[in-house]
Design a protein around this motif. Structure first.
Motif, PDB file in Angstrom:
ATOM      1  N   GLU A  97       0.836  -1.197   0.000  1.00  0.00           N
ATOM      2  CA  GLU A  97       0.000   0.000   0.000  1.00  0.00           C
ATOM      3  C   GLU A  97       0.876   1.254   0.000  1.00  0.00           C
ATOM      4  OE1 GLU A  97      -2.952   0.014   3.049  1.00  0.00           O
ATOM      5  OE2 GLU A  97      -3.890  -1.839   2.354  1.00  0.00           O
ATOM      6  N   THR A  98       0.272   2.383  -0.361  1.00  0.00           N
ATOM      7  CA  THR A  98       0.999   3.638  -0.498  1.00  0.00           C
ATOM      8  C   THR A  98       0.368   4.715   0.365  1.00  0.00           C
ATOM      9  OG1 THR A  98       1.572   3.114  -2.791  1.00  0.00           O
ATOM     10  CG2 THR A  98       1.733   5.423  -2.135  1.00  0.00           C
ATOM     11  N   ARG A  99       1.211   5.490   1.047  1.00  0.00           N
ATOM     12  CA  ARG A  99       0.752   6.690   1.740  1.00  0.00           C
ATOM     13  C   ARG A  99       1.200   7.906   0.934  1.00  0.00           C
ATOM     14  NH1 ARG A  99       3.158   6.761   7.094  1.00  0.00           N
ATOM     15  NH2 ARG A  99       4.956   7.775   6.144  1.00  0.00           N
ATOM     16  N   VAL A 100       0.285   8.818   0.665  1.00  0.00           N
ATOM     17  CA  VAL A 100       0.574  10.040  -0.083  1.00  0.00           C
ATOM     18  C   VAL A 100       0.518  11.220   0.874  1.00  0.00           C
ATOM     19  CG1 VAL A 100      -0.197  11.589  -1.924  1.00  0.00           C
ATOM     20  CG2 VAL A 100      -0.356   9.102  -2.231  1.00  0.00           C
ATOM     21  N   SER A 101       1.535  12.086   0.815  1.00  0.00           N
ATOM     22  CA  SER A 101       1.547  13.328   1.590  1.00  0.00           C
ATOM     23  C   SER A 101       1.906  14.476   0.668  1.00  0.00           C
ATOM     24  CB  SER A 101       2.575  13.256   2.727  1.00  0.00           C
ATOM     25  OG  SER A 101       2.343  12.152   3.573  1.00  0.00           O
ATOM     26  N   VAL A 102       1.245  15.629   0.856  1.00  0.00           N
ATOM     27  CA  VAL A 102       1.522  16.805   0.024  1.00  0.00           C
ATOM     28  C   VAL A 102       1.707  18.028   0.911  1.00  0.00           C
ATOM     29  CG1 VAL A 102       0.210  15.921  -1.951  1.00  0.00           C
ATOM     30  CG2 VAL A 102      -0.947  17.355  -0.254  1.00  0.00           C
ATOM     31  N   ASP A 103       2.484  18.976   0.428  1.00  0.00           N
ATOM     32  CA  ASP A 103       2.493  20.292   1.067  1.00  0.00           C
ATOM     33  C   ASP A 103       1.106  20.899   0.894  1.00  0.00           C
ATOM     34  OD1 ASP A 103       5.122  20.030   1.758  1.00  0.00           O
ATOM     35  OD2 ASP A 103       5.896  21.338   0.174  1.00  0.00           O
ATOM     36  N   VAL A 104       0.555  21.424   1.980  1.00  0.00           N
ATOM     37  CA  VAL A 104      -0.816  21.934   1.941  1.00  0.00           C
ATOM     38  C   VAL A 104      -0.873  23.186   1.080  1.00  0.00           C
ATOM     39  CG1 VAL A 104      -2.726  22.833   3.314  1.00  0.00           C
ATOM     40  CG2 VAL A 104      -1.293  20.974   4.210  1.00  0.00           C
ATOM     41  N   LYS A 124       1.173   3.954 -10.993  1.00  0.00           N
ATOM     42  CA  LYS A 124       1.125   5.402 -10.788  1.00  0.00           C
ATOM     43  C   LYS A 124      -0.292   5.922 -10.580  1.00  0.00           C
ATOM     44  CE  LYS A 124       5.136   6.131 -13.836  1.00  0.00           C
ATOM     45  NZ  LYS A 124       5.631   6.818 -15.033  1.00  0.00           N
ATOM     46  N   LEU A 125      -1.289   5.228 -11.136  1.00  0.00           N
ATOM     47  CA  LEU A 125      -2.615   5.825 -11.230  1.00  0.00           C
ATOM     48  C   LEU A 125      -3.287   5.995  -9.871  1.00  0.00           C
ATOM     49  CD1 LEU A 125      -3.952   4.082 -14.456  1.00  0.00           C
ATOM     50  CD2 LEU A 125      -3.104   6.418 -14.197  1.00  0.00           C
ATOM     51  N   TRP A 126      -3.171   5.009  -8.977  1.00  0.00           N
ATOM     52  CA  TRP A 126      -3.829   5.151  -7.674  1.00  0.00           C
ATOM     53  C   TRP A 126      -3.151   6.212  -6.808  1.00  0.00           C
ATOM     54  CZ3 TRP A 126      -7.985   5.428  -5.337  1.00  0.00           C
ATOM     55  CH2 TRP A 126      -8.116   5.275  -3.951  1.00  0.00           C
ATOM     56  N   PRO A 127      -1.814   6.245  -6.671  1.00  0.00           N
ATOM     57  CA  PRO A 127      -1.204   7.355  -5.935  1.00  0.00           C
ATOM     58  C   PRO A 127      -1.525   8.719  -6.540  1.00  0.00           C
ATOM     59  CG  PRO A 127       0.360   5.567  -6.180  1.00  0.00           C
ATOM     60  CD  PRO A 127      -0.817   5.214  -7.037  1.00  0.00           C
ATOM     61  N   LEU A 128      -1.598   8.805  -7.865  1.00  0.00           N
ATOM     62  CA  LEU A 128      -1.940  10.059  -8.515  1.00  0.00           C
ATOM     63  C   LEU A 128      -3.374  10.467  -8.186  1.00  0.00           C
ATOM     64  CD1 LEU A 128      -0.963  12.258 -10.473  1.00  0.00           C
ATOM     65  CD2 LEU A 128      -1.664  10.776 -12.370  1.00  0.00           C
ATOM     66  N   THR A 129      -4.266   9.502  -8.161  1.00  0.00           N
ATOM     67  CA  THR A 129      -5.658   9.778  -7.789  1.00  0.00           C
ATOM     68  C   THR A 129      -5.737  10.295  -6.353  1.00  0.00           C
ATOM     69  OG1 THR A 129      -6.417   8.019  -9.272  1.00  0.00           O
ATOM     70  CG2 THR A 129      -7.964   8.772  -7.588  1.00  0.00           C
ATOM     71  N   MET A 130      -5.006   9.652  -5.452  1.00  0.00           N
ATOM     72  CA  MET A 130      -5.013  10.087  -4.058  1.00  0.00           C
ATOM     73  C   MET A 130      -4.420  11.484  -3.909  1.00  0.00           C
ATOM     74  SD  MET A 130      -4.240   6.810  -1.609  1.00  0.00           S
ATOM     75  CE  MET A 130      -2.704   6.275  -2.359  1.00  0.00           C
ATOM     76  N   ALA A 185      -4.372  13.947  -6.159  1.00  0.00           N
ATOM     77  CA  ALA A 185      -5.309  14.941  -6.680  1.00  0.00           C
ATOM     78  C   ALA A 185      -6.465  15.166  -5.701  1.00  0.00           C
ATOM     79  CB  ALA A 185      -5.833  14.483  -8.040  1.00  0.00           C
ATOM     80  N   ALA A 186      -7.024  14.082  -5.160  1.00  0.00           N
ATOM     81  CA  ALA A 186      -8.136  14.208  -4.227  1.00  0.00           C
ATOM     82  C   ALA A 186      -7.713  14.928  -2.948  1.00  0.00           C
ATOM     83  CB  ALA A 186      -8.696  12.823  -3.902  1.00  0.00           C
ATOM     84  N   THR A 187      -6.512  14.652  -2.471  1.00  0.00           N
ATOM     85  CA  THR A 187      -6.025  15.287  -1.247  1.00  0.00           C
ATOM     86  C   THR A 187      -5.802  16.772  -1.445  1.00  0.00           C
ATOM     87  OG1 THR A 187      -4.991  13.213  -0.569  1.00  0.00           O
ATOM     88  CG2 THR A 187      -4.197  15.218   0.497  1.00  0.00           C
ATOM     89  N   ALA A 220      -7.236  23.288  -2.714  1.00  0.00           N
ATOM     90  CA  ALA A 220      -6.881  23.701  -4.070  1.00  0.00           C
ATOM     91  C   ALA A 220      -8.153  23.997  -4.867  1.00  0.00           C
ATOM     92  CB  ALA A 220      -6.064  22.624  -4.771  1.00  0.00           C
ATOM     93  N   ARG A 221      -8.154  25.119  -5.559  1.00  0.00           N
ATOM     94  CA  ARG A 221      -9.317  25.509  -6.360  1.00  0.00           C
ATOM     95  C   ARG A 221      -9.432  24.666  -7.616  1.00  0.00           C
ATOM     96  NH1 ARG A 221      -9.204  29.710 -10.302  1.00  0.00           N
ATOM     97  NH2 ARG A 221      -7.161  30.253  -9.454  1.00  0.00           N
ATOM     98  N   ARG A 222      -8.303  24.368  -8.248  1.00  0.00           N
ATOM     99  CA  ARG A 222      -8.268  23.523  -9.439  1.00  0.00           C
ATOM    100  C   ARG A 222      -7.063  22.607  -9.327  1.00  0.00           C
ATOM    101  NH1 ARG A 222      -7.154  25.825 -14.398  1.00  0.00           N
ATOM    102  NH2 ARG A 222      -8.738  24.792 -15.663  1.00  0.00           N
ATOM    103  N   VAL A 223      -7.185  21.414  -9.882  1.00  0.00           N
ATOM    104  CA  VAL A 223      -6.065  20.473  -9.955  1.00  0.00           C
ATOM    105  C   VAL A 223      -5.843  20.138 -11.423  1.00  0.00           C
ATOM    106  CG1 VAL A 223      -5.121  18.271  -9.211  1.00  0.00           C
ATOM    107  CG2 VAL A 223      -6.649  19.549  -7.689  1.00  0.00           C
ATOM    108  N   VAL A 224      -4.643  20.422 -11.904  1.00  0.00           N
ATOM    109  CA  VAL A 224      -4.278  20.247 -13.306  1.00  0.00           C
ATOM    110  C   VAL A 224      -3.261  19.117 -13.407  1.00  0.00           C
ATOM    111  CG1 VAL A 224      -3.251  21.353 -15.346  1.00  0.00           C
ATOM    112  CG2 VAL A 224      -4.671  22.704 -13.762  1.00  0.00           C
TER     113      VAL A 224
END
Length: 306
Positions: free
Chosen positions: A37-44, A63-69, A71-73, A79-83
């Motif tokens: 499993e993968t944990r995703v963390s982003v700068d807020v 790549k697709l599931w971590p990328l999905t997480m 974007a959702a996070t 975030a107003r928009r995610v590109v």
């Protein structure tokens, strides 16, 4: 304000985008647990800003599931928009149901993009039966074309090029590059009987024997089409052909096989980073990204080819 987040492996391309755009870099971190499993963390992100995720989609499944997480996070955190900037866009090959029960992966990818991102920037997607990405993705799209960058490399490195299209699907890139170079071009005919069973037939090349063949395509994956084209070229010339492509996906053994068939340089863009990367497309991608971000208030489908 716009922040750029690089998925692992995309840091170099993201840094080039930052240099061209002046956008800010933000951190994104993945942790793989022992069970897979993968944990995703982003700068807020600051509330209301745009977040750009950079992730080229070669070998896409991990790549697709971590990328999905991610974007959702980002969206959840304000975030107003995610590109999404995906220089290489996967799953374009299966654009129809060729046999009963098969998934139409191109359509499914479009639905995932619709549900996950507000806009997409990509480079020369491998469209075959679809005429545009707008047929599978309803939001804002910028399709960047790399013909000018391919042309510049060939002009600088190849004397008297003959641009050779290994199959009909390469025609748009062959035509564009040959026109920009004012160089001759020919198209081969391909017969495919399986993933690695391909026959390529070239037209008569006698009038171009003093030219260097440049095999030009959008993608090198299995490499079988180029391999057969290289073998067909042996009947006409002893010159080492050059292989140039936008996207160097390279299935296992593909690059070694090309080099074993007396190919000269095998050159690709940095849409996918590899040892063949010699052509930088980051500037035109950055221009497209800035256009997308500047149109943040526009709604509905906006599709432009650059």
């Amino acid at each position: 304000m716009t922040m750029i987040y690089a998925m692992p492996g995309n840091e170099m391309f993201a840094e080039l985008l930052i240099q061209h755009t002046g956008y800010s870099r933000a951190g994104l971190f993945l942790h793989r647990f022992p069970d897979g499993e993968t944990r995703v963390s982003v700068d807020v992100p600051a509330k209301g800003e745009q977040a750009v995720l950079v992730c080229t989609l070669d070998r896409p499944d991990p790549k697709l599931w971590p990328l999905t997480m991610a974007a959702a996070t980002l969206r959840e955190l304000g975030a107003r928009r995610v590109v999404l900037v995906a220089p290489y866009l996967a799953y374009m090959r299966q654009d129809a149901r060729f046999h009963p029960g098969e998934a139409i992966s191109a359509k499914l990818l479009g639905e995932w993009l619709d549900n996950t991102f507000d806009a997409l920037v990509t480079v020369d997607p491998h469209l075959h039966r679809y005429h545009s990405l707008g047929q599978i993705y309803s939001r804002q799209v910028r399709m960047v074309h790399a013909a000018a960058e391919l042309t510049a490399w060939i002009a600088s490195h190849v004397e008297r090029p003959l641009i050779v299209g290994p199959d009909e699907e390469s025609r748009q890139w062959v035509t564009a590059v040959a026109n920009l170079l004012c160089a001759p071009s020919v198209m081969a005919h391909k017969e495919r009987r399986g993933d690695r069973e391909v026959t390529v037939h070239l037209p008569e090349l006698g009038r171009w024997l003093d030219h260097t063949p440049v095999l030009l395509d959008d993608i090198i994956a299995s490499g079988q089409t180029l391999l057969q084209a290289l073998r067909s070229l042996r009947a006409y010339t002893t010159a080492k052909p050059v292989c140039v492509a936008v996207h160097g996906v390279f299935a296992d053994g593909a690059l070694e096989a090309l080099r074993g068939e007396n190919a000269g340089d095998v050159v690709t863009t940095n849409s996918i980073m590899s040892e063949t990367t010699q052509i930088d497309i980051s500037k035109v991608v950055a221009e497209a990204l800035m256009d997308v971000c500047s149109m943040a208030t526009v709604t509905g489908t906006q599709q432009v080819s650059l």
